[in-house]
Design an enzyme around this catalytic site. Structure first.
Site, short mmCIF file in Angstrom:
data_model
loop_
_atom_site.label_atom_id
_atom_site.label_comp_id
_atom_site.label_asym_id
_atom_site.label_seq_id
_atom_site.Cartn_x
_atom_site.Cartn_y
_atom_site.Cartn_z
CG ASP A 222 11.67 3.50 -15.59
OD1 ASP A 222 12.14 3.00 -14.55
OD2 ASP A 222 10.63 3.10 -16.11
CG MET A 243 9.59 6.64 -8.69
SD MET A 243 8.08 6.05 -9.50
CE MET A 243 7.98 4.38 -8.82
CG HIS A 260 -2.09 0.40 -9.78
ND1 HIS A 260 -2.97 -0.26 -10.63
CD2 HIS A 260 -0.87 0.29 -10.37
CE1 HIS A 260 -2.30 -0.75 -11.66
NE2 HIS A 260 -1.05 -0.43 -11.53
#
Length: 355
Positions: A222, A243, A260
């Site tokens: 992260d 990412m 999503h």
């Protein structure tokens, strides 16, 4: 003619009834929020799972003048199946009992945190302006940005209370769903040597996997400001990175409720970067996704309704819930050869994607 008129009137009244019932659905949501704020489920749990109103009042923080108001709240919550009501708890008082639903609200580490997040005014207010948002041309700021002037994640970075709310919600949801995933589909993790949990903050999912499968070397990727606040004393390694730039080499890339949040173009980019990080399928390489696959799973109306509602909900950050055809399209564009959908997590599914 009279019969026809009566039939028409009944149809009109039934339609009006349904209109009111649907429009007042938000009252049910706010009743659940009130139950969380007052910790009603905890109060009932304290008495062994069933309690009278007097016993509940003794455990919650409310003004004594509002006992009758609490009774009215409990009536809505029992009609909504949050609690059940039993005839006699002594002295003519009914007993309010926990249901499987309200047992999820007991304590701070079950589903109470994720529901507190979803029902927080910061998250609810944008939907009051969704009609105005629809009148703007795309590309357009998300419904959340349209309301608050900044993205959720940016707002959380500068608001400690909101940041705690977001992190607590993500941790509680990850632990809940991953405990079930390990029990129901643990085979997807067996045989792995390493796994990188991508974009999941405090890494609750990776911690569950590491505890269940100690042989799997688990890492969390992260952003640096997120990783700097991660917990210590776990077997999970935390790696600062983006990412959209790179993913550390790994046997499996893990994406829980990440894709999503993004449009197809960004999903394809993330998946291409994951494909570079994992070995070929023959060597055990794969991407594991936990997300919604619209229309996967049970065909009942409640299941379909939750999928439709969550698809509309995720628009608050310009996200999208995808059906199998839409998932297949981005997998193909990202260069993957095959996938397997495992619909064992209620309204969510596990997807194994192979290079």
């Amino acid at each position: 003619m009279a019969l026809t008129g009566q039939s028409t009137d009944k149809a009109l009244l039934d339609a009006k009834h349904e209109l009111w019932r649907t429009s007042f659905s938000y009252i049910k949501s706010m009743a659940i929020k009130s139950a969380l704020d007052l910790r009603l489920a905890d109060a009932i749990h304290h008495h062994g799972g069933a309690a009278t109103l007097s016993q509940i009042v003794a455990r919650v923080t409310q003004h004594p003048s509002k006992i009758q108001c609490l009774r009215r709240l409990m009536r809505v919550l029992t009609l909504s199946s949050v609690f059940t009501i039993q005839p006699d708890g002594g002295a003519g008082e009914p007993l309010y009992a926990l249901t499987p639903l309200s047992r999820l609200l007991v304590g701070l580490h079950n589903s109470a945190s994720i529901m507190a997040f979803v029902l927080n005014p910061v998250l609810v207010t944008p939907f009051l302006r969704i009609g105005a948002w629809f009148q703007h041309a795309l590309p357009d700021p998300s419904i959340f940005e349209h309301t608050h002037g900044k993205a959720l994640w940016e707002m959380a970075r500068h608001d400690a209370t909101l940041d705690v709310l977001v992190n607590s919600a993500m941790v509680s949801d990850s632990r809940f769903i991953m405990d079930i995933a390990v029990r129901e589909a643990g085979d997807i993790f067996r045989g792995l040597s390493s796994l990188v949990d991508i974009g999941r903050g405090l890494g609750a999912a990776a911690q569950v996997i590491s505890e269940a499968f100690p042989h799997v070397e688990c890492s969390v990727l992260d952003l640096e400001h997120v990783v700097s606040n991660t917990p210590t004393g776990t077997n999970v390694k935390y790696v600062a990175g983006d990412m959209f730039q790179s993913v550390p080499p790994t046997n499996s890339a893990f994406l829980k409720s990440v894709l999503h949040d993004w449009d197809d173009e960004k999903c394809v980019k993330i998946l291409k970067i994951c494909r570079k990080a994992i070995p070929p399928r023959e060597a055990g390489g794969k991407v594991i996704i936990i997300d919604i696959v619209v229309r996967a799973g049970p065909p009942d109306k409640k299941h379909k309704e939750v999928h439709a509602l969550l698809d509309l909900y995720i628009m608050f950050i310009n996200g999208i819930e995808r059906d199998e055809q839409e998932w297949s399209k981005i997998f193909l564009e990202a260069g993957y050869s095959d996938y397997n959908i495992i619909p064992v997590l209620g309204f969510r599914s596990i997807i194994e994607v192979y290079p």
